[in-house]
Design an enzyme around this catalytic site. Structure first.
Site, PDB file in Angstrom:
ATOM      1  N   HIS A 222       0.854  -1.189   0.000  1.00 54.37           N
ATOM      2  CA  HIS A 222       0.000   0.000   0.000  1.00 54.37           C
ATOM      3  C   HIS A 222       0.893   1.244   0.000  1.00 54.37           C
ATOM      4  O   HIS A 222       1.705   1.409  -0.898  1.00 54.37           O
ATOM      5  CB  HIS A 222      -0.958  -0.078   1.205  1.00 54.37           C
ATOM      6  CG  HIS A 222      -2.011   0.979   1.297  1.00 54.37           C
ATOM      7  ND1 HIS A 222      -2.408   1.775   0.242  1.00 54.37           N
ATOM      8  CD2 HIS A 222      -2.792   1.347   2.352  1.00 54.37           C
ATOM      9  CE1 HIS A 222      -3.369   2.595   0.647  1.00 54.37           C
ATOM     10  NE2 HIS A 222      -3.620   2.362   1.911  1.00 54.37           N
ATOM     11  N   PHE A 259       4.169  -0.719  -9.170  1.00 57.65           N
ATOM     12  CA  PHE A 259       3.399  -1.217 -10.317  1.00 57.65           C
ATOM     13  C   PHE A 259       2.205  -2.045  -9.853  1.00 57.65           C
ATOM     14  O   PHE A 259       2.272  -2.727  -8.840  1.00 57.65           O
ATOM     15  CB  PHE A 259       4.287  -2.087 -11.228  1.00 57.65           C
ATOM     16  CG  PHE A 259       5.311  -1.308 -12.010  1.00 57.65           C
ATOM     17  CD1 PHE A 259       6.547  -1.021 -11.440  1.00 57.65           C
ATOM     18  CD2 PHE A 259       5.028  -0.843 -13.286  1.00 57.65           C
ATOM     19  CE1 PHE A 259       7.500  -0.291 -12.137  1.00 57.65           C
ATOM     20  CE2 PHE A 259       5.981  -0.114 -13.995  1.00 57.65           C
ATOM     21  CZ  PHE A 259       7.206   0.170 -13.424  1.00 57.65           C
ATOM     22  N   HIS A 261      -2.271  -2.389  -9.440  1.00 58.24           N
ATOM     23  CA  HIS A 261      -3.276  -1.734  -8.594  1.00 58.24           C
ATOM     24  C   HIS A 261      -4.494  -2.634  -8.496  1.00 58.24           C
ATOM     25  O   HIS A 261      -4.864  -3.293  -9.463  1.00 58.24           O
ATOM     26  CB  HIS A 261      -3.693  -0.387  -9.193  1.00 58.24           C
ATOM     27  CG  HIS A 261      -4.342   0.521  -8.206  1.00 58.24           C
ATOM     28  ND1 HIS A 261      -5.683   0.423  -7.884  1.00 58.24           N
ATOM     29  CD2 HIS A 261      -3.836   1.501  -7.444  1.00 58.24           C
ATOM     30  CE1 HIS A 261      -5.964   1.342  -6.971  1.00 58.24           C
ATOM     31  NE2 HIS A 261      -4.863   2.005  -6.673  1.00 58.24           N
ATOM     32  N   ASP A 312       2.641   5.600  -6.820  1.00 59.80           N
ATOM     33  CA  ASP A 312       3.896   5.543  -6.056  1.00 59.80           C
ATOM     34  C   ASP A 312       5.118   5.526  -6.959  1.00 59.80           C
ATOM     35  O   ASP A 312       6.206   5.929  -6.532  1.00 59.80           O
ATOM     36  CB  ASP A 312       3.889   4.310  -5.144  1.00 59.80           C
ATOM     37  CG  ASP A 312       2.817   4.425  -4.070  1.00 59.80           C
ATOM     38  OD1 ASP A 312       2.037   3.480  -3.896  1.00 59.80           O
ATOM     39  OD2 ASP A 312       2.735   5.500  -3.432  1.00 59.80           O
TER      40      ASP A 312
HETATM   41  C1  SDX Z   1      -1.473   2.111  -3.318  1.00 56.46           C
HETATM   42  O1  SDX Z   1      -6.204   0.840  -3.247  1.00 56.46           O
HETATM   43  C2  SDX Z   1      -5.729   1.988  -3.468  1.00 56.46           C
HETATM   44  O2  SDX Z   1      -6.392   2.882  -3.941  1.00 56.46           O
HETATM   45  C3  SDX Z   1      -4.257   2.156  -3.031  1.00 56.46           C
HETATM   46  C4  SDX Z   1      -3.597   3.458  -3.459  1.00 56.46           C
HETATM   47  C5  SDX Z   1      -4.212   4.679  -2.774  1.00 56.46           C
HETATM   48  O3  SDX Z   1      -4.142   5.770  -3.335  1.00 56.46           O
HETATM   49  O4  SDX Z   1      -4.659   4.488  -1.594  1.00 56.46           O
HETATM   50  O5  SDX Z   1      -3.701   3.599  -4.871  1.00 56.46           O
HETATM   51  C6  SDX Z   1      -2.115   3.446  -3.081  1.00 56.46           C
HETATM   52  O6  SDX Z   1      -1.426   1.331  -2.412  1.00 56.46           O
HETATM   53  C7  SDX Z   1      -0.991   1.752  -4.697  1.00 56.46           C
HETATM   54  C8  SDX Z   1      -0.378   0.329  -4.764  1.00 56.46           C
HETATM   55  C9  SDX Z   1       1.061   0.380  -4.207  1.00 56.46           C
HETATM   56  N1  SDX Z   1       1.586  -0.994  -4.091  1.00 56.46           N
HETATM   57  C10 SDX Z   1       2.596  -1.442  -4.865  1.00 56.46           C
HETATM   58  O7  SDX Z   1       3.105  -0.781  -5.781  1.00 56.46           O
HETATM   59  C11 SDX Z   1       3.076  -2.841  -4.516  1.00 56.46           C
HETATM   60  C12 SDX Z   1       3.245  -3.688  -5.786  1.00 56.46           C
HETATM   61  N2  SDX Z   1       1.884  -3.971  -6.329  1.00 56.46           N
HETATM   62  C13 SDX Z   1       1.336  -5.281  -6.089  1.00 56.46           C
HETATM   63  O8  SDX Z   1       1.632  -5.820  -4.817  1.00 56.46           O
HETATM   64  C14 SDX Z   1      -0.139  -5.348  -6.510  1.00 56.46           C
HETATM   65  O9  SDX Z   1      -0.219  -4.789  -7.759  1.00 56.46           O
HETATM   66  C15 SDX Z   1      -1.219  -4.747  -5.627  1.00 56.46           C
HETATM   67  C16 SDX Z   1      -1.184  -5.317  -4.265  1.00 56.46           C
HETATM   68  C17 SDX Z   1      -1.093  -3.256  -5.575  1.00 56.46           C
HETATM   69  C18 SDX Z   1      -2.557  -5.067  -6.264  1.00 56.46           C
HETATM   70  O10 SDX Z   1      -2.598  -6.397  -6.377  1.00 56.46           O
HETATM   71  P1  SDX Z   1      -3.954  -7.216  -6.713  1.00 56.46           P
HETATM   72  O11 SDX Z   1      -4.974  -6.400  -7.347  1.00 56.46           O
HETATM   73  O12 SDX Z   1      -4.350  -7.932  -5.467  1.00 56.46           O
HETATM   74  O13 SDX Z   1      -3.493  -8.152  -7.783  1.00 56.46           O
HETATM   75  P2  SDX Z   1      -2.666  -9.459  -7.499  1.00 56.46           P
HETATM   76  O14 SDX Z   1      -1.656  -9.214  -6.396  1.00 56.46           O
HETATM   77  O15 SDX Z   1      -3.626 -10.577  -7.333  1.00 56.46           O
HETATM   78  O16 SDX Z   1      -1.844  -9.618  -8.853  1.00 56.46           O
HETATM   79  C19 SDX Z   1      -2.434 -10.257  -9.964  1.00 56.46           C
HETATM   80  C20 SDX Z   1      -1.227 -10.877 -10.668  1.00 56.46           C
HETATM   81  C21 SDX Z   1      -0.422 -11.761  -9.737  1.00 56.46           C
HETATM   82  O17 SDX Z   1       0.235 -12.715 -10.549  1.00 56.46           O
HETATM   83  P3  SDX Z   1      -0.255 -14.257 -10.400  1.00 56.46           P
HETATM   84  O18 SDX Z   1       0.004 -14.644  -8.951  1.00 56.46           O
HETATM   85  O19 SDX Z   1      -1.715 -14.274 -10.761  1.00 56.46           O
HETATM   86  O20 SDX Z   1       0.637 -15.011 -11.379  1.00 56.46           O
HETATM   87  O21 SDX Z   1      -0.328  -9.834 -11.088  1.00 56.46           O
HETATM   88  C22 SDX Z   1       0.902  -9.976 -10.395  1.00 56.46           C
HETATM   89  C23 SDX Z   1       0.636 -10.852  -9.187  1.00 56.46           C
HETATM   90  O22 SDX Z   1       1.829 -11.541  -8.822  1.00 56.46           O
HETATM   91  N3  SDX Z   1       1.320  -8.653  -9.962  1.00 56.46           N
HETATM   92  C24 SDX Z   1       2.582  -8.279  -9.847  1.00 56.46           C
HETATM   93  C25 SDX Z   1       2.534  -6.953  -9.418  1.00 56.46           C
HETATM   94  N4  SDX Z   1       1.264  -6.563  -9.261  1.00 56.46           N
HETATM   95  C26 SDX Z   1       0.503  -7.627  -9.601  1.00 56.46           C
HETATM   96  N5  SDX Z   1       3.728  -8.944 -10.084  1.00 56.46           N
HETATM   97  C27 SDX Z   1       4.869  -8.268  -9.869  1.00 56.46           C
HETATM   98  N6  SDX Z   1       4.916  -6.984  -9.451  1.00 56.46           N
HETATM   99  C28 SDX Z   1       3.772  -6.298  -9.222  1.00 56.46           C
HETATM  100  N7  SDX Z   1       3.828  -5.057  -8.831  1.00 56.46           N
END
Ligand code: SDX
Length: 379
Positions: A222, A259, A261, A312
């Site tokens: 987050h 990366f 969301h 971010d």
């Molecule tokens: C913020 O919610 C909000 O509005 C938050 C925010 C706000 O203003 O309050 O926008 C601020 O928190 C932005 C997000 C910051 N976080 C990051 O940058 C951390 C990296 N991002 C990931 O952890 C992920 O993208 C999330 C947690 C942000 C979102 O994940 P989801 O929607 O739960 O999707 P997921 O984790 O289920 O991913 C789906 C697939 C997965 O692959 P598989 O397991 O299906 O093979 O995509 C992959 C994930 O592994 N994936 C990533 C990735 N994001 C998704 N793989 C590598 N790097 C990433 N960043």
């Protein structure tokens, strides 16, 4: 077991209404009380956006003047808070420092348990005014520097930078910082805001809800992602190393911070606006190498995984160029999001609906004690 559909992480679940903001992944847009965030970032001081989030309308000239006067009169770090911060180890994470400082402000407020709308809005404006001094002082003390008192001839963004660095910021830097605060201010039911709403739904006080939200925001999935982006840049070093670094990171199934969301799946609506602000800072500081690394990692990761940057990603390098410690990035996010959190706290408090979802049990079936029961008196 009856058919129960579990929605892990509440993904895709709509749990309530809010009038504070609208996140629309279909149109890739974000509205604060109906206004596109891009328009607000291009035309408003952060103080006016704070007012909009709390009161639902952009302020009149007099309303803005009153908020500005109150904010400028309350910028000073209270002695008890500074003394408490000084008791915290210098190597403590700044999010723990801010969480503790906010908790002390709450514990010292005789009106803390007055959950009326008026009282909560007073607390909201107080934390809005106080957080910059907390963030600035914590960064300075980690560098062995003394406190810089606020200046009431500077606006919110200029004064935040003044208290942190002891210099009146260049207009380019102050403008980029103001844009970042508006973009970070609010984003519907994100994890930290929803945490604040859950705590508020029990009729706990605003300060408890904010402290809980700070805890949720700290996580790298987050708000902690903006700090983590800079750690990744430090790991990669140069644009030429992006490919090999990504090969290893993806092989290790690492999350690439900055990366992806949960809601936006074709890019975060705020990124283009923050990227323009970052570009002005790159120009101002001549940070060509950073820009090359930023562009290379984005294009390489998007082409390989089709996962787009979130806010971010441009914010981390922006705060780095402004001179903030990497550890200070998420506390800055707190100082911005306090406006959104408190707008949601006020909205939730008015709804009087306890938030308490169901769970599906998958532990041992019912069973009974038939073995030796120890005689505790004999132990
Ligand atoms: C913020 O919610 C909000 O509005 C938050 C925010 C706000 O203003 O309050 O926008 C601020 O928190 C932005 C997000 C910051 N976080 C990051 O940058 C951390 C990296 N991002 C990931 O952890 C992920 O993208 C999330 C947690 C942000 C979102 O994940 P989801 O929607 O739960 O999707 P997921 O984790 O289920 O991913 C789906 C697939 C997965 O692959 P598989 O397991 O299906 O093979 O995509 C992959 C994930 O592994 N994936 C990533 C990735 N994001 C998704 N793989 C590598 N790097 C990433 N960043």
């Amino acid at each position: 077991m009856t058919d129960i559909e579990i929605k892990k992480g509440l993904a895709g679940v709509t749990v309530d209404y809010t009038a504070v903001s609208k996140v629309n992944p279909e149109t890739n847009s974000l509205l604060y009380r109906g206004y596109p965030v891009q328009e607000l970032a291009a035309t408003q001081p952060f103080e006016a956006v704070a007012y909009l989030l709390w009161y639902g309308e952009l302020p009149t000239e007099d309303e803005l003047a009153a908020l500005v006067a109150e904010e400028r009169a309350n910028r000073t770090l209270d002695d008890n808070v500074r003394q408490a911060i000084d008791l915290i180890p210098l190597d403590a994470h700044p999010m723990d420092v801010i969480r503790t400082a906010v908790s002390l402000v709450g514990a010292s407020d005789p009106a803390a348990y007055d959950n009326s709308r008026e009282s909560d809005l007073v607390k909201s404006r107080r934390l809005f005014a106080k957080l910059p001094a907390m963030v600035a002082y914590d960064q300075r003390r980690r560098h062995g520097l003394g406190i810089v008192d606020p200046r009431d001839d500077l606006d919110y963004a200029q004064n935040f930078l003044w208290m942190t660095f002891g210099d009146v910021p260049d207009p380019v830097v102050a403008c980029a910082f103001n844009v970042s605060m508006i973009l970070y201010a609010e984003h519907s039911f994100n994890a930290s805001t929803f945490t604040a709403r859950v705590i508020t739904s029990t009729m706990a006080d605003l300060y408890s809800a904010v402290v809980g939200a700070i805890g949720a925001l700290k996580g790298p999935l987050h708000g902690g992602a903006n700090e983590a982006v800079m750690h990744i840049f430090d790991e990669i070093g140069t644009a030429s190393n992006v490919g090999p670094w990504l090969d290893t990171a993806l092989a290790e199934k690492r999350k690439i911070m900055g990366f992806g969301h949960r809601v936006y799946k074709r890019g975060d609506s705020r990124v283009p606006t923050m990227k323009v602000a970052l570009d002005t800072l790159v120009e101002h500081y001549g940070a060509r190498d950073l820009a090359a690394l930023y562009d290379s990692l984005e294009s390489e990761f998007v082409s390989r995984k089709g996962i787009y940057p979130n806010l971010d990603y441009p914010s981390g390098p922006s705060y780095n160029l402004m001179g903030f410690d990497t550890l200070t990035f998420t506390p800055i996010f707190v100082a911005a999001r306090i406006t959104g959190w408190t707008a949601h706290i006020v909205e939730q408090a008015a709804s009087n609906a306890l938030i308490r979802p169901l769970s599906a049990y998958n532990g041992p079936e019912e069973r009974h004690i038939n073995s030796y029961v120890p005689d505790t008196a004999a132990i």
